[in-house]
Motif scaffolding. Structure first.
Motif, PDB file in Angstrom:
ATOM      1  N   LYS A  37       0.702  -1.181   0.205  1.00 63.23           N
ATOM      2  CA  LYS A  37      -0.187  -0.005   0.127  1.00 63.23           C
ATOM      3  C   LYS A  37       0.625   1.315  -0.380  1.00 63.23           C
ATOM      4  O   LYS A  37       0.679   2.612  -0.483  1.00 63.23           O
ATOM      5  N   LYS A  38       1.693   1.131   0.845  1.00 65.20           N
ATOM      6  CA  LYS A  38       2.931   2.512   1.528  1.00 65.20           C
ATOM      7  C   LYS A  38       3.434   3.018  -0.475  1.00 65.20           C
ATOM      8  O   LYS A  38       3.758   4.000  -0.974  1.00 65.20           O
ATOM      9  N   TYR A  39       4.331   1.759  -1.369  1.00 64.44           N
ATOM     10  CA  TYR A  39       5.092   1.947  -2.191  1.00 64.44           C
ATOM     11  C   TYR A  39       4.216   1.979  -3.374  1.00 64.44           C
ATOM     12  O   TYR A  39       4.944   2.425  -4.135  1.00 64.44           O
ATOM     13  N   ILE A  40       3.406   1.191  -3.037  1.00 70.26           N
ATOM     14  CA  ILE A  40       2.263   0.689  -4.894  1.00 70.26           C
ATOM     15  C   ILE A  40       1.615   1.666  -4.983  1.00 70.26           C
ATOM     16  O   ILE A  40       1.421   2.377  -5.797  1.00 70.26           O
ATOM     17  N   VAL A  41       0.312   1.279  -4.079  1.00 72.15           N
ATOM     18  CA  VAL A  41      -0.978   1.674  -4.232  1.00 72.15           C
ATOM     19  C   VAL A  41      -0.747   2.980  -3.601  1.00 72.15           C
ATOM     20  O   VAL A  41      -1.551   3.975  -4.603  1.00 72.15           O
ATOM     21  N   LEU A  42      -0.624   3.821  -2.750  1.00 75.81           N
ATOM     22  CA  LEU A  42      -0.177   5.074  -2.608  1.00 75.81           C
ATOM     23  C   LEU A  42       0.426   6.026  -2.929  1.00 75.81           C
ATOM     24  O   LEU A  42       0.412   7.382  -3.314  1.00 75.81           O
ATOM     25  N   THR A  43       1.183   5.427  -3.895  1.00 77.97           N
ATOM     26  CA  THR A  43       2.503   6.167  -4.580  1.00 77.97           C
ATOM     27  C   THR A  43       2.587   5.716  -6.319  1.00 77.97           C
ATOM     28  O   THR A  43       1.942   4.560  -6.174  1.00 77.97           O
ATOM     29  N   ASN A  44       2.787   7.080  -6.694  1.00 78.68           N
ATOM     30  CA  ASN A  44       2.399   7.336  -7.964  1.00 78.68           C
ATOM     31  C   ASN A  44       4.247   6.193  -8.617  1.00 78.68           C
ATOM     32  O   ASN A  44       4.413   6.555  -8.874  1.00 78.68           O
ATOM     33  N   PRO A  45       3.571   5.341  -9.706  1.00 76.73           N
ATOM     34  CA  PRO A  45       4.651   4.453 -10.457  1.00 76.73           C
ATOM     35  C   PRO A  45       5.679   5.219 -10.948  1.00 76.73           C
ATOM     36  O   PRO A  45       7.158   5.198 -11.234  1.00 76.73           O
ATOM     37  N   HIS A  46       5.407   5.998 -11.695  1.00 76.67           N
ATOM     38  CA  HIS A  46       6.194   7.294 -12.360  1.00 76.67           C
ATOM     39  C   HIS A  46       6.739   8.402 -11.813  1.00 76.67           C
ATOM     40  O   HIS A  46       7.467   8.681 -11.726  1.00 76.67           O
ATOM     41  N   SER A  47       7.008   8.517 -10.091  1.00 76.57           N
ATOM     42  CA  SER A  47       8.403   9.488  -9.380  1.00 76.57           C
ATOM     43  C   SER A  47       8.935   7.969  -9.264  1.00 76.57           C
ATOM     44  O   SER A  47       9.675   8.803  -8.596  1.00 76.57           O
ATOM     45  N   THR A  50      14.438   5.094 -11.461  1.00 77.48           N
ATOM     46  CA  THR A  50      14.932   4.416 -12.822  1.00 77.48           C
ATOM     47  C   THR A  50      13.983   3.607 -13.359  1.00 77.48           C
ATOM     48  O   THR A  50      12.064   3.214 -12.977  1.00 77.48           O
ATOM     49  N   GLN A  51      13.898   3.466 -14.791  1.00 77.76           N
ATOM     50  CA  GLN A  51      12.471   2.922 -15.151  1.00 77.76           C
ATOM     51  C   GLN A  51      12.401   1.296 -14.490  1.00 77.76           C
ATOM     52  O   GLN A  51      11.069   0.798 -14.726  1.00 77.76           O
ATOM     53  N   VAL A  52      13.593   0.498 -14.313  1.00 72.06           N
ATOM     54  CA  VAL A  52      13.337  -1.124 -13.799  1.00 72.06           C
ATOM     55  C   VAL A  52      11.914  -0.671 -13.278  1.00 72.06           C
ATOM     56  O   VAL A  52      11.386  -0.763 -12.449  1.00 72.06           O
ATOM     57  N   GLU A  53      12.817   0.523 -12.458  1.00 73.79           N
ATOM     58  CA  GLU A  53      11.536   0.014 -10.746  1.00 73.79           C
ATOM     59  C   GLU A  53      10.591   0.912 -10.990  1.00 73.79           C
ATOM     60  O   GLU A  53       8.836   0.696 -11.223  1.00 73.79           O
ATOM     61  N   ASP A  55       8.812   0.478 -14.339  1.00 73.99           N
ATOM     62  CA  ASP A  55       8.144  -0.671 -14.803  1.00 73.99           C
ATOM     63  C   ASP A  55       6.717  -1.497 -13.432  1.00 73.99           C
ATOM     64  O   ASP A  55       5.696  -2.071 -14.010  1.00 73.99           O
ATOM     65  N   TRP A  56       8.126  -2.421 -12.990  1.00 72.90           N
ATOM     66  CA  TRP A  56       7.647  -3.088 -12.229  1.00 72.90           C
ATOM     67  C   TRP A  56       6.592  -2.363 -11.164  1.00 72.90           C
ATOM     68  O   TRP A  56       5.463  -2.887 -10.796  1.00 72.90           O
ATOM     69  N   ALA A  57       6.517  -1.215 -10.536  1.00 71.14           N
ATOM     70  CA  ALA A  57       5.836  -0.362 -10.225  1.00 71.14           C
ATOM     71  C   ALA A  57       4.590  -0.396 -10.809  1.00 71.14           C
ATOM     72  O   ALA A  57       3.455  -0.866 -10.208  1.00 71.14           O
ATOM     73  N   TYR A  58       4.741  -0.047 -12.253  1.00 72.22           N
ATOM     74  CA  TYR A  58       2.865   0.066 -13.182  1.00 72.22           C
ATOM     75  C   TYR A  58       2.868  -1.478 -12.797  1.00 72.22           C
ATOM     76  O   TYR A  58       1.337  -1.705 -12.992  1.00 72.22           O
ATOM     77  N   ILE A  59       3.345  -2.683 -13.348  1.00 69.70           N
ATOM     78  CA  ILE A  59       2.621  -3.649 -13.535  1.00 69.70           C
ATOM     79  C   ILE A  59       2.527  -4.109 -12.154  1.00 69.70           C
ATOM     80  O   ILE A  59       1.476  -4.822 -12.054  1.00 69.70           O
ATOM     81  N   ALA A  60       3.061  -3.786 -11.057  1.00 69.85           N
ATOM     82  CA  ALA A  60       2.109  -4.778  -9.944  1.00 69.85           C
ATOM     83  C   ALA A  60       0.729  -3.775  -9.849  1.00 69.85           C
ATOM     84  O   ALA A  60       0.323  -4.393  -9.097  1.00 69.85           O
TER      85      ALA A  60
END
Length: 139
Positions: A37-47, A50-53, A55-60
């Motif tokens: 919730k803290k690092y994926i749901v409540l955070t914008n994946p584009h923030s 790096t591109q790897v983070e 991408d994986w945040a967006y996929i998750a």
């Protein structure tokens, strides 16, 4: 990912969910859920830097939307429609108030779906210690 692997992962998650959880497993699931919730749901994946983070945040986050939000919405919709049909059959009229059963049903099913899929979603954030997301995950 092939359909066979997806089916295997789904069956494994279903088996793990059905077998029950001990108190330590529930505590670990709670920690995984809080991290997600803290690092994926409540955070914008584009923030992320790096591109790897990103991408994986967006996929998750996308998998969270499909597995948890849409799954619990479908179950809550089924409960609301069942209530609506029951009231229509009992009163021989078409009231709309039984559709409000969607809200408590969604609130009930969302944590159950998150408990079911928290390990899969948490493992998607394993990008390595050199990244911010991976370092936070492995704390």
């Amino acid at each position: 990912m092939s359909a066979t692997i997806r089916n295997y992962i789904e069956e494994k998650a279903e088996f793990d969910y059905r077998k029950g959880h001990s108190s330590t497993e529930l505590q670990a699931a709670r920690l995984r859920t809080d991290f997600f919730k803290k690092y994926i749901v409540l955070t914008n994946p584009h923030s992320y830097a790096t591109q790897v983070e990103r991408d994986w945040a967006y996929i998750a986050k996308r998998e969270y939307n499909f597995d948890v939000k849409i799954g619990s919405s479908c179950y809550a919709g089924a409960v609301a429609l069942l209530c609506w049909n029951g009231v229509m059959f009992a009163t021989k009229s078409v009231p709309l108030w039984p559709l409000a059963a969607f809200i408590p049903a969604y609130v009930y099913f969302r944590p159950l779906f998150m408990l079911k899929y928290n390990k899969k979603l948490f493992d998607m954030c394993n990008v390595g210690e050199e990244y911010e997301l991976g370092a936070a995950r492995n704390q």
